[in-house]
Write an enzyme that holds these catalytic residues in place. Sequence first.
Site, PDB file in Angstrom:
ATOM      1  N   ASP A 144       0.833  -1.207   0.000  1.00 19.60           N
ATOM      2  CA  ASP A 144       0.000   0.000   0.000  1.00 19.60           C
ATOM      3  C   ASP A 144       0.870   1.261   0.000  1.00 19.60           C
ATOM      4  O   ASP A 144       0.787   2.115   0.888  1.00 19.60           O
ATOM      5  CB  ASP A 144      -0.931  -0.012   1.210  1.00 19.60           C
ATOM      6  CG  ASP A 144      -1.895  -1.187   1.185  1.00 19.60           C
ATOM      7  OD1 ASP A 144      -3.090  -0.980   0.973  1.00 19.60           O
ATOM      8  OD2 ASP A 144      -1.429  -2.328   1.359  1.00 19.60           O
ATOM      9  N   ASP A 171      -1.615  -2.777  -3.983  1.00 24.58           N
ATOM     10  CA  ASP A 171      -1.813  -1.324  -3.911  1.00 24.58           C
ATOM     11  C   ASP A 171      -0.499  -0.596  -4.109  1.00 24.58           C
ATOM     12  O   ASP A 171       0.182  -0.205  -3.156  1.00 24.58           O
ATOM     13  CB  ASP A 171      -2.490  -0.912  -2.607  1.00 24.58           C
ATOM     14  CG  ASP A 171      -3.991  -1.169  -2.625  1.00 24.58           C
ATOM     15  OD1 ASP A 171      -4.495  -1.646  -3.664  1.00 24.58           O
ATOM     16  OD2 ASP A 171      -4.653  -0.911  -1.617  1.00 24.58           O
ATOM     17  N   TYR A 174      -1.744   3.889  -6.304  1.00 28.90           N
ATOM     18  CA  TYR A 174      -2.950   4.645  -5.952  1.00 28.90           C
ATOM     19  C   TYR A 174      -3.289   5.643  -7.065  1.00 28.90           C
ATOM     20  O   TYR A 174      -3.696   6.771  -6.807  1.00 28.90           O
ATOM     21  CB  TYR A 174      -2.783   5.360  -4.608  1.00 28.90           C
ATOM     22  CG  TYR A 174      -2.958   4.444  -3.427  1.00 28.90           C
ATOM     23  CD1 TYR A 174      -4.124   4.434  -2.671  1.00 28.90           C
ATOM     24  CD2 TYR A 174      -1.945   3.556  -3.069  1.00 28.90           C
ATOM     25  CE1 TYR A 174      -4.278   3.576  -1.599  1.00 28.90           C
ATOM     26  CE2 TYR A 174      -2.089   2.689  -2.000  1.00 28.90           C
ATOM     27  CZ  TYR A 174      -3.263   2.705  -1.266  1.00 28.90           C
ATOM     28  OH  TYR A 174      -3.419   1.842  -0.207  1.00 28.90           O
ATOM     29  N   ASN A 204      -6.830  -3.729  -4.454  1.00 30.15           N
ATOM     30  CA  ASN A 204      -8.075  -3.157  -4.957  1.00 30.15           C
ATOM     31  C   ASN A 204      -7.852  -1.873  -5.747  1.00 30.15           C
ATOM     32  O   ASN A 204      -8.616  -1.549  -6.674  1.00 30.15           O
ATOM     33  CB  ASN A 204      -9.043  -2.892  -3.796  1.00 30.15           C
ATOM     34  CG  ASN A 204      -8.426  -2.056  -2.696  1.00 30.15           C
ATOM     35  OD1 ASN A 204      -7.423  -2.446  -2.091  1.00 30.15           O
ATOM     36  ND2 ASN A 204      -9.026  -0.910  -2.393  1.00 30.15           N
ATOM     37  N   HIS A 287      -3.252  -9.638  -1.003  1.00 33.48           N
ATOM     38  CA  HIS A 287      -3.564  -8.266  -0.581  1.00 33.48           C
ATOM     39  C   HIS A 287      -4.467  -8.213   0.643  1.00 33.48           C
ATOM     40  O   HIS A 287      -4.157  -7.546   1.628  1.00 33.48           O
ATOM     41  CB  HIS A 287      -4.211  -7.489  -1.728  1.00 33.48           C
ATOM     42  CG  HIS A 287      -4.396  -6.036  -1.410  1.00 33.48           C
ATOM     43  ND1 HIS A 287      -3.340  -5.207  -1.100  1.00 33.48           N
ATOM     44  CD2 HIS A 287      -5.516  -5.261  -1.325  1.00 33.48           C
ATOM     45  CE1 HIS A 287      -3.794  -3.980  -0.857  1.00 33.48           C
ATOM     46  NE2 HIS A 287      -5.107  -3.989  -0.972  1.00 33.48           N
ATOM     47  N   HIS A 297     -11.691  -3.037   7.092  1.00 33.74           N
ATOM     48  CA  HIS A 297     -11.753  -4.184   6.178  1.00 33.74           C
ATOM     49  C   HIS A 297     -12.042  -5.501   6.889  1.00 33.74           C
ATOM     50  O   HIS A 297     -11.578  -6.571   6.462  1.00 33.74           O
ATOM     51  CB  HIS A 297     -10.464  -4.290   5.366  1.00 33.74           C
ATOM     52  CG  HIS A 297     -10.146  -3.067   4.568  1.00 33.74           C
ATOM     53  ND1 HIS A 297     -10.985  -2.587   3.580  1.00 33.74           N
ATOM     54  CD2 HIS A 297      -9.086  -2.193   4.617  1.00 33.74           C
ATOM     55  CE1 HIS A 297     -10.458  -1.496   3.043  1.00 33.74           C
ATOM     56  NE2 HIS A 297      -9.312  -1.230   3.670  1.00 33.74           N
ATOM     57  N   HIS A 324      -3.548  -4.070   2.447  1.00 35.70           N
ATOM     58  CA  HIS A 324      -4.941  -3.627   2.481  1.00 35.70           C
ATOM     59  C   HIS A 324      -5.293  -2.818   3.724  1.00 35.70           C
ATOM     60  O   HIS A 324      -5.813  -1.704   3.616  1.00 35.70           O
ATOM     61  CB  HIS A 324      -5.875  -4.823   2.331  1.00 35.70           C
ATOM     62  CG  HIS A 324      -7.254  -4.474   1.870  1.00 35.70           C
ATOM     63  ND1 HIS A 324      -7.498  -3.523   0.914  1.00 35.70           N
ATOM     64  CD2 HIS A 324      -8.480  -4.956   2.233  1.00 35.70           C
ATOM     65  CE1 HIS A 324      -8.807  -3.451   0.699  1.00 35.70           C
ATOM     66  NE2 HIS A 324      -9.410  -4.291   1.487  1.00 35.70           N
ATOM     67  N   HIS A 326      -4.305  -0.434   6.577  1.00 38.29           N
ATOM     68  CA  HIS A 326      -3.197   0.520   6.662  1.00 38.29           C
ATOM     69  C   HIS A 326      -2.654   0.593   8.085  1.00 38.29           C
ATOM     70  O   HIS A 326      -2.774   1.596   8.791  1.00 38.29           O
ATOM     71  CB  HIS A 326      -3.654   1.896   6.185  1.00 38.29           C
ATOM     72  CG  HIS A 326      -4.159   1.878   4.778  1.00 38.29           C
ATOM     73  ND1 HIS A 326      -4.972   2.853   4.256  1.00 38.29           N
ATOM     74  CD2 HIS A 326      -3.981   0.979   3.774  1.00 38.29           C
ATOM     75  CE1 HIS A 326      -5.259   2.572   3.003  1.00 38.29           C
ATOM     76  NE2 HIS A 326      -4.671   1.431   2.678  1.00 38.29           N
TER      77      HIS A 326
END
Length: 433
Positions: A144, A171, A174, A204, A287, A297, A324, A326
């Site tokens: 991420d 990720d 972004y 995602n 992820h 999530h 996923h 954070h």
Amino acid sequence: MELKFVLTAFVFISATVTTAEYIRPQPRRTLEFPWDPKPSSHPQQVHISLAGDSHMRVTWITDDESSPSVVEYGTSPGGYNCGAEGESTSYRYLFYRSGKIHHTVIGPLEHDTVYFYRCGRQGPEFEFKTPPAQFPITFAVAGDLGQTGWTKSTLDHIGQCKYDVHLLPGDLSYADYMQHRWDTFGELVQPLASARPWMVTQGNHEKESIPLIMDAFQSYNARWKMPFEESGSNSNLYYSFDVAGAHLIMLGSYADYDEYSDQYRWLKDDLSKVDRKKTPWLLVLLHVPWYNSNEAHQGEGDGMMAIMEPLLYAASVDLVLAGHVHAYERSIRVNNGKPDPCGAVYITIGDGGNKEGLARKYKNPQPDWSVFREASFGHGELKIVNSTHAFWSWHRNDDDEPVRSDQLWITSLVSSGCVAEKSRELRKILMSP
């Protein structure tokens, strides 16, 4: 039972910290990238990835569509005594048109060796170091990432680490539909990604689908080609590779994963080929985390976990890394929601520095499988020392200083006896229709 007890005790005793209450400042602003005109044939966004035994894939982009997909390379600066020609692609996304995306596989290469290379016979010289043939090997891990001030700080910290391969559990840029953000991300990571292989899987934020107009993962698949064909997969969203004495499986949280899916069938086939004498360590990246005590999530990985965890458990996977969420979280060895000395250690490390900020709220009480959890940006380092022991550390991005905040010695399931103990169970699962 005695081996199980020893392993459990080892995992618990090796943990230096069990709780943390560090509060991270608000996320920094998205980085600005001033226009930097380059010749149209100049290689941009250079990155490398492993591509089968003793081979490396070099990827770059040019604005010149006639630029050749050629990589010249050698073991001394400017001494290009080898070369290879690859393939190229491009894509359109609404009003955006990518440059020419080159993918060229070079090799065979010597292990643990520095190579100098040039892309498309133009531009500057780059260099990379190949991973070692055997232990020890060190992985840098950060998911991420995004493109913020914290991202840059995290990348700077990774650059200070003596590592061999970067692992990224989803990720990346972004970009979120703004395709030029893929280009700026490629420039941001080029100093690191051109020097050490980056092995990534999708998240995602890579999906970017527009119903009836744009297919999912079009940008990601075009730009970040991984060795899926080399590993017998028919999708860039899931694949596997060997490096040193480790077998790594990159799963697709956003690809079909039910028992009738191509990914599930591929996973069974891939696990059936793993030779734990050759690769005693077995690692998985994906992820969406399966074990997550953060409020963010919650439950999103439950479906995939229900289908695939029995496979990973039967195969004695040592470590599962996810993004996923954070924040950072580490488990003890666990299976089916309960502590199990023959289960995997699960680590969530979606804290690279993205623009959405940190997931600060955790569920209480803390589950018995959760050992350490903290909402801070940072990165991880995994040094596999030998066939029996690996050292994991997580480095909090503490106001631009990397601070080791969690660490753990991990004993391999091969050495604990779990692999031999579950061999019959594994054969039964893998041979089932």
